[in-house]
Design an enzyme around this catalytic site. Sequence first.
Site, PDB file in Angstrom:
ATOM      1  N   ARG A  77      26.046  22.173   4.378  1.00 32.21           N
ATOM      2  CA  ARG A  77      24.965  21.977   5.343  1.00 32.21           C
ATOM      3  C   ARG A  77      25.186  22.954   6.499  1.00 32.21           C
ATOM      4  NH1 ARG A  77      24.613  18.009  10.111  1.00 32.21           N
ATOM      5  NH2 ARG A  77      22.517  18.489  10.816  1.00 32.21           N
ATOM      6  N   HIS A 121      19.326  23.047  14.997  1.00 35.56           N
ATOM      7  CA  HIS A 121      20.562  22.428  15.476  1.00 35.56           C
ATOM      8  C   HIS A 121      20.834  22.984  16.878  1.00 35.56           C
ATOM      9  CE1 HIS A 121      24.465  20.345  13.982  1.00 35.56           C
ATOM     10  NE2 HIS A 121      24.589  20.510  15.290  1.00 35.56           N
ATOM     11  N   GLU A 166      19.933  15.542  15.178  1.00 31.66           N
ATOM     12  CA  GLU A 166      20.180  14.690  16.347  1.00 31.66           C
ATOM     13  C   GLU A 166      19.206  14.932  17.498  1.00 31.66           C
ATOM     14  OE1 GLU A 166      24.265  14.783  17.600  1.00 31.66           O
ATOM     15  OE2 GLU A 166      25.017  14.135  15.662  1.00 31.66           O
ATOM     16  N   ASN A 293      24.455  10.991  11.199  1.00 32.64           N
ATOM     17  CA  ASN A 293      25.707  11.492  11.763  1.00 32.64           C
ATOM     18  C   ASN A 293      26.374  10.325  12.475  1.00 32.64           C
ATOM     19  OD1 ASN A 293      24.790  13.960  10.917  1.00 32.64           O
ATOM     20  ND2 ASN A 293      24.528  14.841  12.959  1.00 32.64           N
ATOM     21  N   TYR A 295      29.910   8.898  14.345  1.00 31.41           N
ATOM     22  CA  TYR A 295      31.250   9.143  14.901  1.00 31.41           C
ATOM     23  C   TYR A 295      31.885   7.889  15.487  1.00 31.41           C
ATOM     24  CZ  TYR A 295      30.316  14.064  14.186  1.00 31.41           C
ATOM     25  OH  TYR A 295      30.048  15.277  13.598  1.00 31.41           O
ATOM     26  N   GLU A 351      27.018  14.138   8.855  1.00 31.89           N
ATOM     27  CA  GLU A 351      28.196  14.488   9.657  1.00 31.89           C
ATOM     28  C   GLU A 351      29.061  13.249   9.825  1.00 31.89           C
ATOM     29  OE1 GLU A 351      27.583  16.243  13.553  1.00 31.89           O
ATOM     30  OE2 GLU A 351      26.021  17.553  12.770  1.00 31.89           O
TER      31      GLU A 351
END
Length: 445
Positions: A77, A121, A166, A293, A295, A351
């Site tokens: 990606r 991005h 995002e 994504n 985290y 991600e």
Amino acid sequence: MEELSFPKDFLWGVAAASYQIEGAAREDGRGESIWDVFARTPGKVHAGESGEVACDHYHRYAEDVGLMKALGVGSYRFSIAWPRIFPDGRGRRNPKGFDFYQRLVDALLEAGIEPAATLYHWDLPQPLEEKGGWPERDTAYALGDYAVACYDALGDRVKTWITLNEPWCSSYLSYAYGEHAPGKRDETLALRAVHHLNLAHGLALEAFRGSGRGGKIGITLNLSTPRPASSAPEDREAAELAADRDSRVFTGPLAGKGYPKRWLEKRGIAGLFPVQPGDLEKIAKPIDFLGLNYYTEHAIAADPGAPDGGRVVPQGYPETHMGWAVVPDGFLRQLRWVAREFPGLPLYVTENGAAYPDPEKPVDGRVHDPERIAYLRGHLGACSRAIAEGVQLKGYYLWTLLDNFEWAWGYSRRFGIVHTDYRTLARTPKDSYYWYRDLIAGRGE
Ligand code: FCB
């Protein structure tokens, strides 16, 4: 330890983004992005660093594709740098910019790696910011035109497209909290940006369907699906409001439910979303997959003094070098949340990964990063469990292959499974690289 178990056709990948790795910021006709300008604004990026050289991937992409091939990933990606192919944002094309992505895609296919291209991005061409950036509706149309050029140039070989990465960061973090380019602090601008990013997604989606190209298209979100700090009804309500603000402003329109009324009414801000007739229909057109994504997960407690009625409370979990709590169970909760919001829609983790203070230099050619391996293992455990529960999770892209320019943190935070020496630009696989390779090959756990 819970067993990791993935279907045979599960897609393994790594992810990266143009501004974070490419460098060559002034070469071959590339225009400026908002990040070039932000990075040279004193006080915005750690130690005044920038993506000017980064990992020099622009020149070393063949070596990087080689690292991916040896890793055994099925997909990469990457993102296309909009100002590299349209230096002014729209109009004039830069053939050398297109050439770079042609060569990259060819090298990937040659190596048996499926390219997955993100259109946006975060490196908005600076001339578009000067016309108002994402708070302006025209920026959404500019993205639509840029998307068409990307499909035309690469759509014969790129079969997976991600419209935006995002949008929470491109709106709130960039226009309300001032932490990302262009560094503005005005909630009104951020909410306008939210809607125009959603619209840009809808326009890029419409153009893709209209192009008649085969392949699939989706969007990548960093959802916040916070946990209430306690079972008290006020804390639950505060967590839902935070999810409205950070997540449902994106998932709501995508799912055809519009903007989240509860939060809009509480704040009295419904009028700040510049929705025009037909916008919500475009945004709600079906996507082929949703990218996530993940985290960390926050816990939220009610706080009547806070604008949205809640605040983040520390939970005492171990933290990564970013100061982000390590909460693999939060990942499982988020996967379940998304599966409920979008029943049956294929999901990809686009991600997931962690920064840790790795040794500055390899020792005897090795970089030991046991904490990163533990982080990955824990989060892949959540994925494996979600799949066992029936969540339609189809693939996982690890963030990231190379240590790179971590936005406002500059080079001070290392997320790579390959160490980058920023003086020599040498790449050295870390222990986590070999761990991931073995997992992919089925020789792992
Ligand atoms: C995400 C970004 C990505 C990277 C990771 C650590 O928010 O999409 O570019 O910086 O965080």
